[in-house]
Write a protein that holds these residues in place. Sequence first.
Motif, PDB file in Angstrom:
ATOM      1  N   TYR A  16      47.751 -20.286 -24.270  1.00 17.34           N
ATOM      2  CA  TYR A  16      46.926 -20.665 -25.423  1.00 17.34           C
ATOM      3  C   TYR A  16      46.256 -19.444 -26.039  1.00 17.34           C
ATOM      4  O   TYR A  16      46.080 -18.409 -25.384  1.00 17.34           O
ATOM      5  CB  TYR A  16      45.851 -21.673 -25.014  1.00 17.34           C
ATOM      6  N   ASP A  17      45.837 -19.576 -27.282  1.00 14.10           N
ATOM      7  CA  ASP A  17      45.081 -18.508 -27.936  1.00 14.10           C
ATOM      8  C   ASP A  17      44.133 -19.117 -28.960  1.00 14.10           C
ATOM      9  O   ASP A  17      44.255 -20.282 -29.330  1.00 14.10           O
ATOM     10  CB  ASP A  17      46.018 -17.494 -28.612  1.00 14.10           C
ATOM     11  N   SER A  18      43.175 -18.321 -29.387  1.00 11.28           N
ATOM     12  CA  SER A  18      42.266 -18.719 -30.470  1.00 11.28           C
ATOM     13  C   SER A  18      42.270 -17.601 -31.504  1.00 11.28           C
ATOM     14  O   SER A  18      41.250 -17.005 -31.823  1.00 11.28           O
ATOM     15  CB  SER A  18      40.855 -18.971 -29.951  1.00 11.28           C
ATOM     16  N   ARG A  19      43.438 -17.329 -31.998  1.00  9.38           N
ATOM     17  CA  ARG A  19      43.718 -16.206 -32.900  1.00  9.38           C
ATOM     18  C   ARG A  19      42.765 -16.144 -34.095  1.00  9.38           C
ATOM     19  O   ARG A  19      42.340 -17.164 -34.630  1.00  9.38           O
ATOM     20  CB  ARG A  19      45.176 -16.283 -33.392  1.00  9.38           C
ATOM     21  N   ILE A  25      41.838 -24.116 -30.097  1.00 10.09           N
ATOM     22  CA  ILE A  25      42.808 -23.794 -29.053  1.00 10.09           C
ATOM     23  C   ILE A  25      44.186 -24.045 -29.633  1.00 10.09           C
ATOM     24  O   ILE A  25      44.507 -25.163 -30.055  1.00 10.09           O
ATOM     25  CB  ILE A  25      42.598 -24.666 -27.797  1.00 10.09           C
ATOM     26  N   ILE A  26      45.005 -23.003 -29.667  1.00  4.37           N
ATOM     27  CA  ILE A  26      46.351 -23.101 -30.222  1.00  4.37           C
ATOM     28  C   ILE A  26      47.366 -22.833 -29.121  1.00  4.37           C
ATOM     29  O   ILE A  26      47.236 -21.866 -28.365  1.00  4.37           O
ATOM     30  CB  ILE A  26      46.547 -22.085 -31.371  1.00  4.37           C
ATOM     31  N   GLU A  27      48.354 -23.701 -29.015  1.00  2.00           N
ATOM     32  CA  GLU A  27      49.451 -23.468 -28.076  1.00  2.00           C
ATOM     33  C   GLU A  27      50.340 -22.385 -28.676  1.00  2.00           C
ATOM     34  O   GLU A  27      50.974 -22.590 -29.717  1.00  2.00           O
ATOM     35  CB  GLU A  27      50.237 -24.753 -27.850  1.00  2.00           C
ATOM     36  N   ASN A  31      52.739 -22.933 -31.866  1.00  2.00           N
ATOM     37  CA  ASN A  31      51.797 -22.833 -32.987  1.00  2.00           C
ATOM     38  C   ASN A  31      51.172 -24.185 -33.327  1.00  2.00           C
ATOM     39  O   ASN A  31      50.928 -24.515 -34.491  1.00  2.00           O
ATOM     40  CB  ASN A  31      52.483 -22.247 -34.234  1.00  2.00           C
ATOM     41  N   THR A  32      50.909 -24.967 -32.261  1.00  2.00           N
ATOM     42  CA  THR A  32      50.274 -26.265 -32.424  1.00  2.00           C
ATOM     43  C   THR A  32      48.788 -26.159 -32.129  1.00  2.00           C
ATOM     44  O   THR A  32      48.390 -25.657 -31.077  1.00  2.00           O
ATOM     45  CB  THR A  32      50.896 -27.308 -31.467  1.00  2.00           C
ATOM     46  N   LEU A  33      47.958 -26.618 -33.061  1.00  2.00           N
ATOM     47  CA  LEU A  33      46.515 -26.637 -32.837  1.00  2.00           C
ATOM     48  C   LEU A  33      46.208 -27.819 -31.922  1.00  2.00           C
ATOM     49  O   LEU A  33      46.370 -28.970 -32.304  1.00  2.00           O
ATOM     50  CB  LEU A  33      45.766 -26.757 -34.158  1.00  2.00           C
ATOM     51  N   MET A  34      45.779 -27.510 -30.696  1.00  2.00           N
ATOM     52  CA  MET A  34      45.578 -28.533 -29.676  1.00  2.00           C
ATOM     53  C   MET A  34      44.166 -29.103 -29.676  1.00  2.00           C
ATOM     54  O   MET A  34      43.960 -30.264 -29.359  1.00  2.00           O
ATOM     55  CB  MET A  34      45.889 -27.961 -28.283  1.00  2.00           C
ATOM     56  N   SER A  48      51.605 -27.366 -36.656  1.00  2.00           N
ATOM     57  CA  SER A  48      51.316 -28.786 -36.438  1.00  2.00           C
ATOM     58  C   SER A  48      49.913 -28.954 -35.866  1.00  2.00           C
ATOM     59  O   SER A  48      49.384 -28.058 -35.204  1.00  2.00           O
ATOM     60  CB  SER A  48      52.347 -29.424 -35.510  1.00  2.00           C
ATOM     61  N   ILE A  49      49.334 -30.097 -36.162  1.00  2.00           N
ATOM     62  CA  ILE A  49      48.017 -30.459 -35.618  1.00  2.00           C
ATOM     63  C   ILE A  49      48.276 -31.476 -34.520  1.00  2.00           C
ATOM     64  O   ILE A  49      48.831 -32.553 -34.767  1.00  2.00           O
ATOM     65  CB  ILE A  49      47.104 -31.023 -36.707  1.00  2.00           C
TER      66      ILE A  49
END
Length: 224
Positions: A16-19, A25-27, A31-34, A48-49
């Motif tokens: 995960y990252d929080s670019r 939190i993004i996978e 590139n999915t916002l989790m 995708s959300i």
Amino acid sequence: CTGLTSIVVESGNTIYDSRNDCNAIIETSTNTLMQGCKTTTILNSVTSIGGSAFSGCTGLTSITIPNSVTSIGGSAFSGCTGLTSITIPNSVTSIGDYAFNSCTGLTSITIPNSVTSIGENAFYSCTAIAEITCYATTVPETATYAFERVNKSAKLYVPKESVADYKAHPVWGQFDLILPLSTINIHNDSATGSRNAASQKFFHNGQLYIRHGDKTYTPAGIEL
């Protein structure tokens, strides 16, 4: 976590990252916002959300979905009672089950031509909706209860050539007032790059409107 204002994924996390300090939190691999919060910025690298990403985030009052997003997951914005309007970009093809369930503050929705499917109870109990604008010329595949407990006296604007199809649809046809979309000629001056002097954008109660001459329109070009 209605008061959450900051989400930071530690550097070096391989999943995960929080670019770009997006407060989400993004996978990384998809590139999915989790998971988001009321201060999240959805970056244009997000495609995708995810399901329940903003579920119950009552402090969320506005959100911009970039045109990189192609799908909105189930219950993604469920219970976001602070949202008053939502514009879905012309890149999203699917709106998941319960995506905007119980968003009781929503007064308007704009659905683009790109949407081909709307899930079950996607807008369930969005009781304040007064206006829906749908640009899809082909009526989207729409679950039976997608607009359950939405006021059927809300104005529904659809492409002129598709009015009959929407009226005949078992779900969309439940709306009492299905009207053809109208457009207005608001353009940028080719020489100066500035907006036509006769047209002005302004906000009222958090909503964007356009004044053109002595008339006022929604961003979709619908005269008020």
